[in-house]
Design an enzyme around this catalytic site. Structure first.
Site, PDB file in Angstrom:
ATOM      1  N   LYS A 105      -3.532  -2.309  36.544  1.00  0.00           N
ATOM      2  CA  LYS A 105      -4.528  -3.048  37.342  1.00  0.00           C
ATOM      3  C   LYS A 105      -5.923  -2.673  36.843  1.00  0.00           C
ATOM      4  CE  LYS A 105      -7.005  -2.881  40.669  1.00  0.00           C
ATOM      5  NZ  LYS A 105      -8.438  -3.209  40.438  1.00  0.00           N
ATOM      6  N   GLU A 126     -21.577  12.950  42.840  1.00  0.00           N
ATOM      7  CA  GLU A 126     -21.560  12.160  41.608  1.00  0.00           C
ATOM      8  C   GLU A 126     -22.412  10.904  41.796  1.00  0.00           C
ATOM      9  OE1 GLU A 126     -17.839  10.142  40.423  1.00  0.00           O
ATOM     10  OE2 GLU A 126     -18.167  10.984  38.433  1.00  0.00           O
ATOM     11  N   GLU A 142      -7.318  11.107  37.664  1.00  0.00           N
ATOM     12  CA  GLU A 142      -8.502  11.523  36.899  1.00  0.00           C
ATOM     13  C   GLU A 142      -9.688  10.990  37.686  1.00  0.00           C
ATOM     14  OE1 GLU A 142     -11.567  11.640  35.237  1.00  0.00           O
ATOM     15  OE2 GLU A 142     -10.948  10.247  33.660  1.00  0.00           O
ATOM     16  N   CYS A 185     -17.411   9.792  33.801  1.00  0.00           N
ATOM     17  CA  CYS A 185     -16.927  10.807  34.744  1.00  0.00           C
ATOM     18  C   CYS A 185     -17.243  12.218  34.259  1.00  0.00           C
ATOM     19  CB  CYS A 185     -15.433  10.645  34.971  1.00  0.00           C
ATOM     20  SG  CYS A 185     -14.510  10.502  33.452  1.00  0.00           S
TER      21      CYS A 185
HETATM   22  P1  NAI Z   1     -13.060   2.957  42.730  1.00  0.00           P
HETATM   23  O1  NAI Z   1     -12.383   4.268  42.694  1.00  0.00           O
HETATM   24  O2  NAI Z   1     -13.078   2.186  43.986  1.00  0.00           O
HETATM   25  O3  NAI Z   1     -12.424   1.988  41.602  1.00  0.00           O
HETATM   26  C1  NAI Z   1     -11.578   2.408  40.548  1.00  0.00           C
HETATM   27  C2  NAI Z   1     -10.331   1.531  40.515  1.00  0.00           C
HETATM   28  O4  NAI Z   1      -9.551   1.733  41.693  1.00  0.00           O
HETATM   29  C3  NAI Z   1     -10.600   0.034  40.472  1.00  0.00           C
HETATM   30  O5  NAI Z   1      -9.644  -0.588  39.642  1.00  0.00           O
HETATM   31  C4  NAI Z   1     -10.394  -0.391  41.930  1.00  0.00           C
HETATM   32  O6  NAI Z   1     -10.050  -1.749  42.073  1.00  0.00           O
HETATM   33  C5  NAI Z   1      -9.260   0.506  42.330  1.00  0.00           C
HETATM   34  N1  NAI Z   1      -9.142   0.745  43.774  1.00  0.00           N
HETATM   35  C6  NAI Z   1     -10.123   0.717  44.722  1.00  0.00           C
HETATM   36  N2  NAI Z   1      -9.617   1.012  45.936  1.00  0.00           N
HETATM   37  C7  NAI Z   1      -8.294   1.238  45.774  1.00  0.00           C
HETATM   38  C8  NAI Z   1      -7.231   1.601  46.662  1.00  0.00           C
HETATM   39  N3  NAI Z   1      -7.432   1.784  47.951  1.00  0.00           N
HETATM   40  N4  NAI Z   1      -5.992   1.768  46.140  1.00  0.00           N
HETATM   41  C9  NAI Z   1      -5.772   1.597  44.829  1.00  0.00           C
HETATM   42  N5  NAI Z   1      -6.733   1.248  43.947  1.00  0.00           N
HETATM   43  C10 NAI Z   1      -7.980   1.067  44.409  1.00  0.00           C
HETATM   44  O7  NAI Z   1     -14.528   3.162  42.194  1.00  0.00           O
HETATM   45  P2  NAI Z   1     -15.833   2.260  42.522  1.00  0.00           P
HETATM   46  O8  NAI Z   1     -15.894   1.930  43.968  1.00  0.00           O
HETATM   47  O9  NAI Z   1     -15.863   1.156  41.568  1.00  0.00           O
HETATM   48  O10 NAI Z   1     -17.000   3.293  42.187  1.00  0.00           O
HETATM   49  C11 NAI Z   1     -17.488   4.163  43.191  1.00  0.00           C
HETATM   50  C12 NAI Z   1     -17.821   5.512  42.620  1.00  0.00           C
HETATM   51  O11 NAI Z   1     -16.656   6.099  42.088  1.00  0.00           O
HETATM   52  C13 NAI Z   1     -18.792   5.513  41.463  1.00  0.00           C
HETATM   53  O12 NAI Z   1     -20.105   5.518  41.912  1.00  0.00           O
HETATM   54  C14 NAI Z   1     -18.424   6.782  40.757  1.00  0.00           C
HETATM   55  O13 NAI Z   1     -19.091   7.868  41.354  1.00  0.00           O
HETATM   56  C15 NAI Z   1     -16.951   6.915  40.983  1.00  0.00           C
HETATM   57  N6  NAI Z   1     -16.148   6.464  39.842  1.00  0.00           N
HETATM   58  C16 NAI Z   1     -15.632   7.399  39.010  1.00  0.00           C
HETATM   59  C17 NAI Z   1     -14.921   7.022  37.901  1.00  0.00           C
HETATM   60  C18 NAI Z   1     -14.363   8.010  36.974  1.00  0.00           C
HETATM   61  O14 NAI Z   1     -14.081   7.684  35.830  1.00  0.00           O
HETATM   62  N7  NAI Z   1     -14.134   9.219  37.392  1.00  0.00           N
HETATM   63  C19 NAI Z   1     -14.720   5.621  37.567  1.00  0.00           C
HETATM   64  C20 NAI Z   1     -15.246   4.694  38.543  1.00  0.00           C
HETATM   65  C21 NAI Z   1     -15.957   5.130  39.619  1.00  0.00           C
END
Ligand code: NAI
Ligand code: MG
Length: 491
Positions: free
Chosen positions: A195, A401, A269, A303
């Site tokens: 996804k 973060e 991760e 990240c």
């Molecule tokens: P997110 O964690 O919501 O999104 C990452 C992925 O998870 C996307 O594909 C999203 O559709 C999916 N997702 C969202 N809610 C889910 C759920 N309940 N169950 C399963 N999958 C789900 O991240 P978002 O909201 O885009 O970004 C928010 C913050 O997260 C950023 O400001 C950053 O601090 C952090 N982040 C960290 C990342 C990393 O590589 N460690 C990557 C993206 C965001």
């Protein structure tokens, strides 16, 4: 050699660059994309689509299928069938051939993938071309090589595939994260349902086209697009054997709760707040480059970004001055322009998050500084490279973060002090150490609680090297044999 004379760095900033846009003529994109299930693109069950936009213009690029439980059922069923009938039956050498083919085709089509990555996510074309796409291909090459050697990789342990892997990826390195997930899963003999993130689905869908062209048996790789609800439908699906997630710590916690007691294998991760530590004996000019690369790469949407800078007090003034001078030279602008250093912020929501943190920092009494560069005015989401001095350990901008081009700066006097400060965080993904002394590097690498520690460099990646975190940065490793073992069970 010490180069920290305290004199101003000269970058000839009066030079201006003529526009150097990368051509888009060779890129083929559809107006609408369905899910990739069982080797075919299929319309979403509920008929719903959402738009993915170009964050440098704010304009829509394509309509993307919004996946629901029904789509997820179909995808998991296709993956299970492909696993039973085909993928688990063929030899590792055969699997390897397919994965090599994906790697080679990705190299051949690198330019198109790079342009699409930049259009959909806003990152500078220079980075898509030199980091994202070549590294994605490198992951497929690396894991293709292990497919027929699992018994040698894990001697006397009888490695076996898990079955169907569910994989959820973020928007900061869309194709690279797809490669990190898909390559080891396939090499280990699993089939997958992936996804992609809602703001950056296009390179994963392009990869689906490439996978079709590569003749991969239908159902070995399935891609279901959508938002968090679609991701949750995958996590909660009874038919998957493993969930691999990269994204925010908040969602990582939710996932861990939902899979508790189900027997599904999990790797997470999550976020980070890496310390980048500069000692007085460091090669200062190189360290400044490392700070810039550490926090402003990919607009800081990284990240493992070096978002907490620790500078030894004796060189703090020199380092901060040189850093500010270097920040002035960064070009923020059209991500497709080859001269651009910092592209567009990935989404309006992320820009709001970053701006909110900048306000929090100011209200906490930290001193804000940003480069004076011009920002594009034709729509899109933009943020100047910035830093905060006069911050404290308890500041929210130091603890949380931000995921944007915002650096916090603190000073220290002794080695033990900086180790304590660097470890005083919920996260533990990465860290950087800049010093001339090997003994200091060894002391820090053994005492910092971080999964990856760079010495006199930052943000270096290699498929052979495991990557992953401690504490709230998650668990499990991606890359290297560690990454492979997370897609296997051992008899
Ligand atoms: P997110 O964690 O919501 O999104 C990452 C992925 O998870 C996307 O594909 C999203 O559709 C999916 N997702 C969202 N809610 C889910 C759920 N309940 N169950 C399963 N999958 C789900 O991240 P978002 O909201 O885009 O970004 C928010 C913050 O997260 C950023 O400001 C950053 O601090 C952090 N982040 C960290 C990342 C990393 O590589 N460690 C990557 C993206 C965001
Ligand atoms: Mg987009």
């Amino acid at each position: 050699m010490r180069t920290d004379t305290g004199s101003k760095l000269k970058f000839n900033t009066t030079w201006s660059y003529a526009p150097a846009p990368e051509s888009q003529d060779h890129v083929q994109l559809n107006k609408r994309y369905g899910h990739f299930i069982g080797g075919k693109f299929v319309a979403p069950s509920n008929g719903k689509y959402f738009k993915t936009i170009n964050p440098s213009t704010g304009k829509a690029i394509a309509n993307i299928a919004q996946g629901d439980e029904d789509d997820m059922n179909k995808a998991v069923r296709a993956a299970r069938q492909a696993y039973k009938k085909y993928w688990s039956k063929i030899s590792g050498a055969e699997r390897g051939k397919y994965i090599y083919r994906i790697a080679r085709m990705l190299q051949e089509r690198a330019r198109e993938f790079a342009v699409i990555e930049t259009l959909d996510g806003g990152k500078p074309i220079r980075e898509s071309k030199s980091i994202d796409i070549p590294l994605a291909a490198a992951h497929f090459f690396y894991y293709a090589g292990w497919a027929d050697k699992l018994e040698y990789a894990f001697p006397n342990r009888k490695p076996e595939s898990l079955g169907v892997a569910g994989q959820i990826i973020p928007w900061n390195f869309p194709l690279l994260m797809a490669a990190w997930k898909i390559a080891p899963a396939l090499a280990a003999g699993n089939t997958v349902v992936l996804k992609p993130a809602e703001t950056t689905p296009l390179t994963a869908l392009k990869l689906a086209e490439l996978i079709q062209d590569a003749g991969l048996p239908p159902g070995v790789v399935n891609i279901v697009t959508g938002d968090g609800k679609t991701g949750a439908a995958l996590v909660n699906h009874k038919g998957i054997d493993k969930i691999a997630f990269t994204g925010s710590t908040g969602v990582g916690k939710l996932i861990q709760k939902s899979v508790a007691g189900t027997g599904k294998k999990v790797t997470l991760e999550l976020g980070g707040k890496a310390a980048n530590i500069i000692f007085e004996d460091a090669p200062i000019d190189q360290a400044v480059e490392g700070i810039i690369n550490g926090i402003y790469l990919n607009q800081g949407h990284v990240c493992c970004a070096g978002s907490r800078l620790f500078v030894q007090e004796s060189v703090a003034d020199v380092v901060i001055q040189k850093l500010k001078d270097r920040m002035e030279t960064l070009i923020v602008g059209d991500p497709l322009d080859k001269n651009t250093d910092v592209g567009a912020i990935n989404s309006k929501e992320q820009l709001n998050t970053i701006q909110n943190y900048i306000e929090i920092g100011k209200n906490e009494g930290a001193h804000y500084y940003e480069s004076s560069c011009a920002l594009p005015t034709n729509g899109g989401f933009w943020c100047r490279p910035s830093l905060f001095t006069n911050t404290s350990q308890s500041s929210r901008i130091v603890q949380e973060e931000i995921f944007g081009p915002v650096l916090t700066v603190q000073t220290f006097r002794t080695v033990d002090e900086v180790i304590k400060k660097a470890n005083n965080t919920h996260y533990g993904l990465s860290a950087g150490v800049w010093t001339d002394k090997g003994s200091k590097i060894f002391k820090l690498t053994s005492q910092l609680n971080a999964g990856v520690i760079w010495a006199n460099t930052f943000n270096e990646f290699d498929p052979t090297s495991p990557f992953g975190g401690y504490k709230e940065s998650g668990f499990g490793r991606e890359g290297g044999l560690h990454g492979l073992s997370d897609y296997l069970k051992f008899a």
